[in-house]
Design a protein around this motif. Structure first.
Motif, PDB file in Angstrom:
ATOM      1  N   LEU A   1      -0.994 -11.476 -12.063  1.00  9.33           N
ATOM      2  CA  LEU A   1      -0.460 -10.336 -12.809  1.00  9.33           C
ATOM      3  C   LEU A   1      -1.088  -9.054 -12.275  1.00  9.33           C
ATOM      4  O   LEU A   1      -2.222  -9.075 -11.792  1.00  9.33           O
ATOM      5  CB  LEU A   1      -0.788 -10.493 -14.297  1.00  9.33           C
ATOM      6  N   PRO A   2      -0.387  -7.944 -12.361  1.00 10.95           N
ATOM      7  CA  PRO A   2      -0.988  -6.674 -11.955  1.00 10.95           C
ATOM      8  C   PRO A   2      -2.262  -6.420 -12.771  1.00 10.95           C
ATOM      9  O   PRO A   2      -2.316  -6.756 -13.958  1.00 10.95           O
ATOM     10  CB  PRO A   2       0.091  -5.633 -12.285  1.00 10.95           C
TER      11      PRO A   2
ATOM     12  N   GLY B   1       9.391  -4.033  -8.339  1.00 11.89           N
ATOM     13  CA  GLY B   1       8.503  -4.331  -9.460  1.00 11.89           C
ATOM     14  C   GLY B   1       7.905  -5.714  -9.303  1.00 11.89           C
ATOM     15  O   GLY B   1       8.114  -6.390  -8.296  1.00 11.89           O
ATOM     16  N   TRP B   2       7.176  -6.139 -10.308  1.00 12.26           N
ATOM     17  CA  TRP B   2       6.583  -7.467 -10.304  1.00 12.26           C
ATOM     18  C   TRP B   2       7.684  -8.471 -10.615  1.00 12.26           C
ATOM     19  O   TRP B   2       8.378  -8.354 -11.626  1.00 12.26           O
ATOM     20  CB  TRP B   2       5.479  -7.540 -11.361  1.00 12.26           C
TER      21      TRP B   2
ATOM     22  N   TRP C   1       8.687 -12.759 -10.495  1.00 11.53           N
ATOM     23  CA  TRP C   1       8.267 -14.144 -10.327  1.00 11.53           C
ATOM     24  C   TRP C   1       9.483 -15.039 -10.450  1.00 11.53           C
ATOM     25  O   TRP C   1      10.267 -14.941 -11.388  1.00 11.53           O
ATOM     26  CB  TRP C   1       7.233 -14.514 -11.390  1.00 11.53           C
TER      27      TRP C   1
ATOM     28  N   THR D   1      -1.523  -1.017 -17.731  1.00 12.06           N
ATOM     29  CA  THR D   1      -1.723  -0.782 -16.295  1.00 12.06           C
ATOM     30  C   THR D   1      -1.746   0.692 -15.916  1.00 12.06           C
ATOM     31  O   THR D   1      -1.967   1.018 -14.763  1.00 12.06           O
ATOM     32  CB  THR D   1      -0.620  -1.479 -15.472  1.00 12.06           C
TER      33      THR D   1
ATOM     34  N   LEU E   1       4.719  -1.138 -17.057  1.00  8.97           N
ATOM     35  CA  LEU E   1       5.089  -1.830 -15.816  1.00  8.97           C
ATOM     36  C   LEU E   1       5.980  -3.022 -16.144  1.00  8.97           C
ATOM     37  O   LEU E   1       5.558  -3.944 -16.844  1.00  8.97           O
ATOM     38  CB  LEU E   1       3.836  -2.302 -15.080  1.00  8.97           C
TER      39      LEU E   1
ATOM     40  N   HIS F   1       2.426 -15.790  -9.366  1.00 10.86           N
ATOM     41  CA  HIS F   1       1.393 -15.017  -8.690  1.00 10.86           C
ATOM     42  C   HIS F   1       0.637 -14.161  -9.700  1.00 10.86           C
ATOM     43  O   HIS F   1       1.042 -14.043 -10.859  1.00 10.86           O
ATOM     44  CB  HIS F   1       1.961 -14.194  -7.529  1.00 10.86           C
TER      45      HIS F   1
ATOM     46  N   LEU G   1       7.855  -6.527 -15.866  1.00  7.84           N
ATOM     47  CA  LEU G   1       7.644  -7.844 -15.268  1.00  7.84           C
ATOM     48  C   LEU G   1       8.965  -8.595 -15.378  1.00  7.84           C
ATOM     49  O   LEU G   1       9.538  -8.673 -16.450  1.00  7.84           O
ATOM     50  CB  LEU G   1       6.545  -8.605 -16.007  1.00  7.84           C
ATOM     51  N   HIS G   2       9.430  -9.129 -14.243  1.00  7.77           N
ATOM     52  CA  HIS G   2      10.729  -9.807 -14.206  1.00  7.77           C
ATOM     53  C   HIS G   2      10.560 -11.267 -13.811  1.00  7.77           C
ATOM     54  O   HIS G   2       9.742 -11.596 -12.959  1.00  7.77           O
ATOM     55  CB  HIS G   2      11.660  -9.118 -13.194  1.00  7.77           C
TER      56      HIS G   2
END
Length: 188
Positions: free
Chosen positions: A180-181, A168-169, A171, A136, A141, A178, A143-144
């Motif tokens: 993904l970046p 941060g991202w 879910w 990215t 980045l 949702h 992801l949690h």
């Protein structure tokens, strides 16, 4: 005392027999490892969550990987001295629990570049990102993933990590995942 060796394989099954347990490994169908009842019951108790997740019906294949310190008991007979179990995805990516599987599968299906942080000897895996996207931009980045089955301590560790990182991202597995970046354009 017999020399020790390490066996690393996909765990298939454990079956009781009068002398203890036979531990079946996927790549050794004709040569089970043996374990005393005390040894296997301790391993099964310690790694109950891994064994339960492996046998659960959650729609995705998971693997239980065993690493065992073994010794020759007799010729062609090997006994487990101690062992550890690890849960892994169908692609052999280590996971902390089945709640990470949909995210990792989405990353693999999308052909994304990522790293799966491992906790090794950390007390709580929730303080780590569940995955780090590497495609990215210049900085990975995080992801949690939140699971409704996380303990309050794990939830607080995850929240503290997100506060320290400034968000941060994220879910929550009780909601649809949702998007993904997006990946940064690749350089030629």
């Amino acid at each position: 005392m017999a020399p020790l060796a390490v066996a690393l394989a996909e765990f298939k099954a454990a079956e009781a027999f009068p002398g203890g347990y036979r531990i079946w490994l996927k790549h050794m169908p004709d040569a089970p490892l043996l374990a005393s009842a005390k040894t296997w019951e301790r391993i099964a108790r310690t790694y109950a969550a891994v064994l339960e997740a492996r046998d659960a019906d959650h729609g995705q294949r998971v693997r239980a990987v065993i690493t065992a310190l073994i010794r020759a008991r007799r010729e062609h007979t090997y006994e487990i001295d101690t062992a550890t179990l690890l849960l892994a995805s169908d692609q052999w990516i280590p996971v902390e629990g089945v709640h990470e599987l949909p995210l990792l599968q989405a990353l693999v299906d999308a052909g994304r570049y990522f790293v799966k942080p491992l906790r090794y000897d950390a007390r709580c895996a929730a303080a780590f990102a569940n995955a780090l996207l590497l495609d990215t931009g210049a900085v990975p980045l995080p992801l949690h993933v939140y699971s409704p089955f996380m303990t309050p301590r794990e939830r607080e560790a995850k929240a503290a990590t997100l506060r320290a990182a400034g968000g941060g991202w994220v879910w929550s597995t009780d909601e649809p995942m949702h998007a993904l970046p997006p990946a940064a354009p690749r350089r030629a």
